[in-house]
Design a protein around this motif. Structure first.
Motif, PDB file in Angstrom:
ATOM      1  N   GLY A 224      -9.287  11.092   3.653  1.00 39.31           N
ATOM      2  CA  GLY A 224      -8.840  10.871   5.019  1.00 39.31           C
ATOM      3  C   GLY A 224      -8.369   9.465   5.304  1.00 39.31           C
ATOM      4  N   LYS A 225      -8.392   8.592   4.318  1.00 36.46           N
ATOM      5  CA  LYS A 225      -7.942   7.218   4.523  1.00 36.46           C
ATOM      6  C   LYS A 225      -6.429   7.149   4.436  1.00 36.46           C
ATOM      7  CE  LYS A 225     -12.105   5.041   2.576  1.00 36.46           C
ATOM      8  NZ  LYS A 225     -12.606   4.103   1.548  1.00 36.46           N
ATOM      9  N   THR A 226      -5.856   6.114   5.029  1.00 35.82           N
ATOM     10  CA  THR A 226      -4.418   5.935   4.900  1.00 35.82           C
ATOM     11  C   THR A 226      -4.094   5.455   3.491  1.00 35.82           C
ATOM     12  OG1 THR A 226      -4.520   3.633   5.630  1.00 35.82           O
ATOM     13  CG2 THR A 226      -4.201   5.313   7.329  1.00 35.82           C
ATOM     14  N   ALA A 227      -2.852   5.697   3.090  1.00 34.40           N
ATOM     15  CA  ALA A 227      -2.426   5.267   1.764  1.00 34.40           C
ATOM     16  C   ALA A 227      -2.560   3.756   1.621  1.00 34.40           C
ATOM     17  CB  ALA A 227      -0.978   5.704   1.516  1.00 34.40           C
ATOM     18  N   SER A 228      -2.216   3.024   2.701  1.00 27.33           N
ATOM     19  CA  SER A 228      -2.288   1.565   2.614  1.00 27.33           C
ATOM     20  C   SER A 228      -3.726   1.101   2.406  1.00 27.33           C
ATOM     21  CB  SER A 228      -1.703   0.929   3.882  1.00 27.33           C
ATOM     22  OG  SER A 228      -2.420   1.337   5.023  1.00 27.33           O
ATOM     23  N   THR A 229      -4.687   1.788   3.052  1.00 24.19           N
ATOM     24  CA  THR A 229      -6.099   1.422   2.867  1.00 24.19           C
ATOM     25  C   THR A 229      -6.535   1.697   1.445  1.00 24.19           C
ATOM     26  OG1 THR A 229      -6.621   1.870   5.184  1.00 24.19           O
ATOM     27  CG2 THR A 229      -8.460   1.880   3.645  1.00 24.19           C
ATOM     28  N   ASN A 230      -6.147   2.844   0.903  1.00 22.86           N
ATOM     29  CA  ASN A 230      -6.518   3.167  -0.473  1.00 22.86           C
ATOM     30  C   ASN A 230      -5.953   2.156  -1.461  1.00 22.86           C
ATOM     31  OD1 ASN A 230      -8.116   5.425  -0.052  1.00 22.86           O
ATOM     32  ND2 ASN A 230      -6.376   6.830  -0.016  1.00 22.86           N
ATOM     33  N   TYR A 231      -4.693   1.796  -1.284  1.00 18.62           N
ATOM     34  CA  TYR A 231      -4.081   0.847  -2.215  1.00 18.62           C
ATOM     35  C   TYR A 231      -4.653  -0.551  -2.032  1.00 18.62           C
ATOM     36  CZ  TYR A 231      -0.781   4.249  -3.962  1.00 18.62           C
ATOM     37  OH  TYR A 231      -0.228   5.347  -4.569  1.00 18.62           O
ATOM     38  N   ALA A 232      -5.004  -0.907  -0.799  1.00 15.76           N
ATOM     39  CA  ALA A 232      -5.643  -2.204  -0.576  1.00 15.76           C
ATOM     40  C   ALA A 232      -6.975  -2.271  -1.319  1.00 15.76           C
ATOM     41  CB  ALA A 232      -5.860  -2.435   0.912  1.00 15.76           C
ATOM     42  N   GLU A 233      -7.756  -1.191  -1.222  1.00 11.66           N
ATOM     43  CA  GLU A 233      -9.059  -1.179  -1.890  1.00 11.66           C
ATOM     44  C   GLU A 233      -8.913  -1.200  -3.406  1.00 11.66           C
ATOM     45  OE1 GLU A 233     -11.018   2.231  -0.310  1.00 11.66           O
ATOM     46  OE2 GLU A 233     -11.575   1.237   1.577  1.00 11.66           O
ATOM     47  N   SER A 234      -7.941  -0.414  -3.920  1.00 12.39           N
ATOM     48  CA  SER A 234      -7.766  -0.379  -5.384  1.00 12.39           C
ATOM     49  C   SER A 234      -7.236  -1.698  -5.922  1.00 12.39           C
ATOM     50  CB  SER A 234      -6.813   0.764  -5.768  1.00 12.39           C
ATOM     51  OG  SER A 234      -5.501   0.516  -5.281  1.00 12.39           O
ATOM     52  N   SER A 235      -6.569  -2.475  -5.064  1.00 11.65           N
ATOM     53  CA  SER A 235      -6.050  -3.782  -5.477  1.00 11.65           C
ATOM     54  C   SER A 235      -7.010  -4.912  -5.112  1.00 11.65           C
ATOM     55  CB  SER A 235      -4.690  -4.039  -4.822  1.00 11.65           C
ATOM     56  OG  SER A 235      -3.762  -3.037  -5.154  1.00 11.65           O
TER      57      SER A 235
ATOM     58  N   LYS B 162      -2.506 -11.945  -3.930  1.00  9.22           N
ATOM     59  CA  LYS B 162      -2.987 -10.939  -2.993  1.00  9.22           C
ATOM     60  C   LYS B 162      -2.074 -10.852  -1.772  1.00  9.22           C
ATOM     61  CE  LYS B 162      -7.859 -10.920  -4.288  1.00  9.22           C
ATOM     62  NZ  LYS B 162      -9.263 -11.025  -3.833  1.00  9.22           N
ATOM     63  N   GLY B 163      -1.491 -11.974  -1.399  1.00  6.78           N
ATOM     64  CA  GLY B 163      -0.556 -11.957  -0.282  1.00  6.78           C
ATOM     65  C   GLY B 163       0.682 -11.136  -0.596  1.00  6.78           C
ATOM     66  N   GLN B 164       1.203 -11.286  -1.823  1.00  4.28           N
ATOM     67  CA  GLN B 164       2.365 -10.490  -2.229  1.00  4.28           C
ATOM     68  C   GLN B 164       2.029  -9.004  -2.235  1.00  4.28           C
ATOM     69  OE1 GLN B 164       2.908 -13.042  -5.845  1.00  4.28           O
ATOM     70  NE2 GLN B 164       5.089 -12.741  -5.435  1.00  4.28           N
ATOM     71  N   LYS B 165       0.865  -8.661  -2.796  1.00  5.99           N
ATOM     72  CA  LYS B 165       0.459  -7.257  -2.849  1.00  5.99           C
ATOM     73  C   LYS B 165       0.281  -6.680  -1.449  1.00  5.99           C
ATOM     74  CE  LYS B 165      -1.917  -7.783  -7.303  1.00  5.99           C
ATOM     75  NZ  LYS B 165      -3.231  -7.724  -8.003  1.00  5.99           N
ATOM     76  N   ALA B 166      -0.351  -7.443  -0.569  1.00  6.37           N
ATOM     77  CA  ALA B 166      -0.566  -6.975   0.802  1.00  6.37           C
ATOM     78  C   ALA B 166       0.765  -6.712   1.496  1.00  6.37           C
ATOM     79  CB  ALA B 166      -1.375  -8.006   1.587  1.00  6.37           C
ATOM     80  N   MET B 167       1.741  -7.583   1.287  1.00  3.32           N
ATOM     81  CA  MET B 167       3.042  -7.407   1.920  1.00  3.32           C
ATOM     82  C   MET B 167       3.759  -6.181   1.362  1.00  3.32           C
ATOM     83  SD  MET B 167       5.134  -8.268   4.200  1.00  3.32           S
ATOM     84  CE  MET B 167       4.420  -9.811   4.754  1.00  3.32           C
TER      85      MET B 167
ATOM     86  N   ALA C 126       3.379   2.130  -7.064  1.00  3.05           N
ATOM     87  CA  ALA C 126       2.256   1.318  -6.596  1.00  3.05           C
ATOM     88  C   ALA C 126       1.174   1.214  -7.659  1.00  3.05           C
ATOM     89  CB  ALA C 126       1.682   1.921  -5.315  1.00  3.05           C
ATOM     90  N   ASP C 127       0.833   2.360  -8.264  1.00  5.32           N
ATOM     91  CA  ASP C 127      -0.207   2.359  -9.298  1.00  5.32           C
ATOM     92  C   ASP C 127       0.193   1.490 -10.489  1.00  5.32           C
ATOM     93  OD1 ASP C 127      -1.852   4.021  -7.862  1.00  5.32           O
ATOM     94  OD2 ASP C 127      -1.086   5.867  -8.776  1.00  5.32           O
ATOM     95  N   ALA C 128       1.481   1.514 -10.815  1.00  6.07           N
ATOM     96  CA  ALA C 128       1.936   0.794 -12.008  1.00  6.07           C
ATOM     97  C   ALA C 128       2.104  -0.701 -11.769  1.00  6.07           C
ATOM     98  CB  ALA C 128       3.273   1.389 -12.473  1.00  6.07           C
TER      99      ALA C 128
END
Length: 284
Positions: free
Chosen positions: A118-129, A98-103, A87-89
């Motif tokens: 305490g955030k979910t992984a999906s929330t963290n990755y959404a914010e970083s993206s 953004k639609g592709q990344k969200a999916m 995910a990071d890479a």
């Protein structure tokens, strides 16, 4: 050599770069060498399979090296979270919408995986993206209601907005279907059972229920007509006829097709009273 290795399942979800981009990467590698190594690791490629050596990151670099005729150098992960590494890479790739990344986030990371603070992984990755959580939620709706559209969104062939609109339509249809099924369960549980057993489709069961209601209504109309006919016959008797009927029944009861006319009359009076009470109750 490395082009024959399987690709990590999450990494394989990311679309390959465009052909022109790969040619440009090959030209850069030919001129300057490979600056970032191909990352390998051990992972299960299919559900239930044993972990095996695979490409965690660098599928595009392997293809570019192949075109440049350069042997790529590698590193191997040892204990790192491979999903997080992928995910990071890859989620920062500028060629992904953004639609592709969200999916991709919605498909790979569920709410059960906790990230930082305490955030979910999906929330963290959404914010970083730089994605809104709402976009990931839309992608999750597509995943739930239109799973066949996931690959198309990830490949960029279908926009997330288009797929989400279809997911909303299906969700609303599903809610309407649930309401219809509950109504059927309440009125005709046997037909609802047949829907569950898949011996009847919901619309077929509803049609059968409508036929039942029509038949019941027809029977009730017939009963109402019978009450009306009896009322007309009794009214036609008049007081003299009623007195004559009473004398005849008492003196020659065997001439009547009943041995308990009084009991029959009591039943009719009770039924007529009940009908009258229900009609008045419904009219209020």
């Amino acid at each position: 050599m490395y082009s024959s290795l399987p690709v990590h399942p999450f990494a394989a979800m990311f679309p390959m770069r465009a052909d022109d981009d790969l040619d440009a990467m090959a030209e850069s590698i030919r001129a300057n060498g490979l600056r970032f190594p191909v990352v390998l690791g051990m992972a299960a490629i299919d559900d239930g399979s044993e972990p095996m050596l695979c490409v965690v990151d660098g599928r595009n670099r392997i293809e570019a090296c192949k075109r440049a005729k350069v042997q790529p150098h590698t590193i191997t992960l040892n204990g790192e979270d491979q999903d997080a590494y992928i995910a990071d890479a890859n989620l920062e790739r500028r060629d992904l919408t953004k639609g592709q990344k969200a999916m991709l986030i919605a498909v790979r990371f569920g709410d059960e995986r906790k990230g930082g603070r305490g955030k979910t992984a999906s929330t963290n990755y959404a914010e970083s993206s730089q994605l809104s959580v709402r976009r990931v939620q839309q992608a999750r709706a597509v995943k739930e209601y239109c799973p066949e559209m996931i690959d198309s969104v990830i490949d960029g062939k279908t926009g997330l907005d288009e797929a989400y609109a279809e997911a909303q339509r299906r969700r609303q249809l599903g809610q309407a279907t649930d309401t219809r099924y509950e109504a059927l369960r309440e009125s005709d549980p046997d037909l609802a059972d047949q829907v569950n057993e898949e011996t009847l489709k919901l619309n077929e069961a509803e049609a059968a229920a409508r036929v039942r209601r029509e038949e019941e209504e027809s029977t009730l109309r017939s009963y109402a007509q019978t009450v009306k006919d009896i009322s007309r016959y009794i009214t036609a008797f008049g007081k003299p006829g009623i007195e004559q009927l009473a004398r005849l029944y008492v003196s020659n009861p065997e001439r009547f097709h009943t041995d308990n006319l009084i009991g029959d009359l009591d039943v009719w009076i009770a039924i007529a009273t009940a009908i009258k009470e229900k009609i008045n109750e419904q009219a209020r």
